[in-house]
Scaffold this active site. Structure first.
Site, mmCIF file in Angstrom:
data_model
loop_
_atom_site.group_PDB
_atom_site.id
_atom_site.type_symbol
_atom_site.label_atom_id
_atom_site.label_comp_id
_atom_site.label_asym_id
_atom_site.label_seq_id
_atom_site.Cartn_x
_atom_site.Cartn_y
_atom_site.Cartn_z
ATOM 1 N N TRP A 101 0.695 -1.175 -0.137
ATOM 2 C CA TRP A 101 -0.213 -0.009 -0.180
ATOM 3 C C TRP A 101 0.899 1.381 0.100
ATOM 4 O O TRP A 101 0.815 2.252 -0.629
ATOM 5 C CB TRP A 101 -0.854 -0.046 1.144
ATOM 6 C CG TRP A 101 -1.915 -1.321 1.252
ATOM 7 C CD1 TRP A 101 -2.149 -2.102 1.903
ATOM 8 C CD2 TRP A 101 -2.777 -1.381 0.045
ATOM 9 N NE1 TRP A 101 -3.104 -3.352 1.354
ATOM 10 C CE2 TRP A 101 -3.447 -2.507 0.118
ATOM 11 C CE3 TRP A 101 -3.171 -0.805 -1.156
ATOM 12 C CZ2 TRP A 101 -4.514 -3.445 -0.600
ATOM 13 C CZ3 TRP A 101 -4.341 -1.229 -1.923
ATOM 14 C CH2 TRP A 101 -4.794 -2.446 -1.767
ATOM 15 N N ASP A 168 -1.979 6.972 6.187
ATOM 16 C CA ASP A 168 -3.024 6.044 5.463
ATOM 17 C C ASP A 168 -3.583 5.077 7.151
ATOM 18 O O ASP A 168 -2.652 4.271 7.063
ATOM 19 C CB ASP A 168 -2.543 5.139 4.633
ATOM 20 C CG ASP A 168 -3.609 4.097 3.990
ATOM 21 O OD1 ASP A 168 -4.483 3.986 4.588
ATOM 22 O OD2 ASP A 168 -3.222 3.452 2.941
ATOM 23 N N LYS A 192 -13.081 -1.064 7.269
ATOM 24 C CA LYS A 192 -12.685 -1.920 8.234
ATOM 25 C C LYS A 192 -13.376 -1.761 9.591
ATOM 26 O O LYS A 192 -14.433 -2.136 10.089
ATOM 27 C CB LYS A 192 -11.018 -1.882 8.556
ATOM 28 C CG LYS A 192 -10.034 -1.704 7.216
ATOM 29 C CD LYS A 192 -9.878 -3.002 6.654
ATOM 30 C CE LYS A 192 -9.087 -2.775 5.350
ATOM 31 N NZ LYS A 192 -8.837 -3.974 4.508
#
Lengths: 352, 352
Positions: A101, A168, A192
């Site tokens: 990521w 992030d 999430k």
């Protein structure tokens, strides 16, 4: 059979939230209309989005001078919006390379300026968080990924740096206390610990907005969304609604501090079981253990197959590791009860 | 009291769809998990997104050589993605200026090249569709907005032009038959006739992809989403799920041709009532009448107030016109039953 959902995301949310969300789909607060058919300009939705914003601020202790936005496009679109907004042509941006990521985020920045990694854990397939790196002071920002779902590593420190800090937090926001004042921009895909897929949370320091580095298409300019309070165009109404319900649930649980204690208890129980088990090994060094995604490996194919079969028989789903890491991954997000972790632990102990 | 939702969007969807969507939030097809907690990489979701794509193709008669995408960001993000992908620096792009949405689309194109209006109805506050314009052959594309929700105008013709034709069909897609083969790119925010807010439909000709004009950030590059079949990153799972349910409903109604007949019947009844009523006037010339959004004005303030009061008493909601147009707007999307239009007509007739 009761399902124990250890999926990495989109992931489990509280059963109460599913119930409330289903009620809202049928009839929102008794108004005779579904949450799916009301205008985003209606008073009914105005109450919802304002409440969601206010819960984000309260639960994370967001100080004055920050805006809370609900956007679309996921963290992946943020990877482009950040350098588009804040990395001048020929400017430099620092990234901590802790996995796919952060690597993807850095790749997008190359279209706009000169990103580079201050440190990387790629040498060991990202199974640790780099330490003792330096962030130069001439960069436009420093970008980190606080939790790395694929590998199971997590950064618990709010770094002290002399440049704008961007994080992030897609997979660990709302799971533990953070000091928002250390960050200029925090972003997170909802799917999430916030709510269902389709919304992206952005917390941005208003001062940081002044550093926008070029002319930017309207929808990709953070200022558009700050000025219009996330209502420049039709927002993802339902995802914001369910996020609000889920944040109300979190508040009722005692907020981030209370859930953090539960998350520590769940993670400790599982890591201890793995450490003590002769047939499983943890993927990640103890000082980098993620509380959200616990990754581990069976010592051989036979153990792997017997464990998978036992999981199936006990309603444990989505426990296989990501293809880039192999083995197993148990995701222990806020809504996953301790009782599910106990079922998993018993299943592991049964494998001898 | 039964609610008659004449809102312009997000708008009414079928009651059956609300019921099925609520069931899926509680337990998707009896799998013991909510649609909100399953992975976008799971087989359960794979079936949903593939079915949604296939219904779009079937209902609109999408020919071979086109891709169907479910993106995020609404039509507003498409306004930027289109010129970013297809308008070369110094290139020209033609727009038909039929209102705020086409104007906003043209504005975004200015960041990338030279857009211009081939015709405009701005002189009469966009209350008609321009005729007899010419589209030069040296433009990268010609962009139209087929239905203009604010003003209540609609383009029913699939234009024959010798350049790539791009259409924003946000508010009339699936309401009538179209010839997809005439278009290189069709886009639509979901939140009228497709599903709830949070998904954006794109139908793109694969050949057209080859004309991409510059290096584009990954998430804003149509090719990314074509190559990954809308699963490059986490898609808006629930919005796609409900869109699938709604398109199944449309198919069960007899598809686009059958719903078009019903839409004509609903619109004709309401326009006729307005025409014949001494106290109301239509905003739009007959040859430009939208079937989706019927706009009209009361002859004075007293009539306006009495009408609004009668609407309230009869469960008619979201009938006020957009602030840019004033007066009233009755949106007659696919899911709005004829019986609701009849209630509205009776209320109007009662105002004397």
């Amino acid at each position: 059979m009761k399902i124990h959902n250890f999926g990495a995301g989109p992931c489990i949310l509280p059963q109460e939230v599913f119930k409330q969300a289903a009620d809202g789909v049928l009839d929102l607060n008794g108004i005779g209309m579904s949450i799916l058919e009301i205008s985003h300009r209606s008073q009914d939705f105005d109450i919802i989005i304002k409440r969601a914003q206010s819960l984000v601020k309260e639960l994370l202790g967001v100080p004055e001078g920050y805006s809370v936005l609900f956007l679309q496009g996921g963290a992946s679109l943020q990877f482009s919006m950040i350098p588009m907004n804040f990395l001048p042509e020929n400017g430099k941006a620092a990234y901590l390379d802790t996995g796919v990521w952060s690597y993807k985020a850095m790749k997008e920045a190359k279209l706009f300026g000169n990103p580079f990694a201050v440190a990387s854990s790629k040498d060991k397939n990202y199974n640790y968080i780099p330490q003792n790196f330096e962030v130069p002071e001439d960069v436009a920002y420093f970008h980190i990924t606080t939790n790395n779902t694929i590998y199971g590593t997590e950064i618990f420190e709010d770094y002290d740096v002399n440049v704008p800090l961007i994080a992030d937090m897609s997979s660990d926001i709302f799971s533990r206390k953070i000091d928002v004042s250390k960050y200029d921009l925090i972003f997170a895909g909802a799917q999430k610990n916030m709510g269902p897929a389709g919304a992206t949370l952005v917390i941005i320091k208003d001062e940081f907005l002044e550093k926008r580095a070029r002319v930017i298409p309207t929808m990709l300019d953070y200022k558009t969304h700050v000025d219009k309070d996330s209502l420049f165009n039709t927002p993802p109404v339902f995802s914001i609604y369910v996020s609000m319900l889920n944040l109300e649930w979190l508040k009722a649980q005692g907020g981030v501090e209370a859930i953090e204690k539960k998350n520590i208890e769940k993670a400790n129980l599982l890591y201890k079981t793995i450490e003590e088990h002769p047939l499983f090994t943890p993927n990640v060094a103890e000082d980098s253990h993620s509380r959200m995604n616990v990754t581990f490996t069976a010592i051989n194919e036979d153990v792997e197959q017997r464990f998978l079969k036992a999981c199936q028989e006990n309603g444990i789903v989505a426990i296989k590791g990501h293809r880039d890491a192999g083995g197993f991954r148990a995701s222990l997000y806020n809504a996953l009860p301790l009782s599910s972790v106990k079922v998993l632990v018993e299943v592991m102990k049964g494998i001898q």
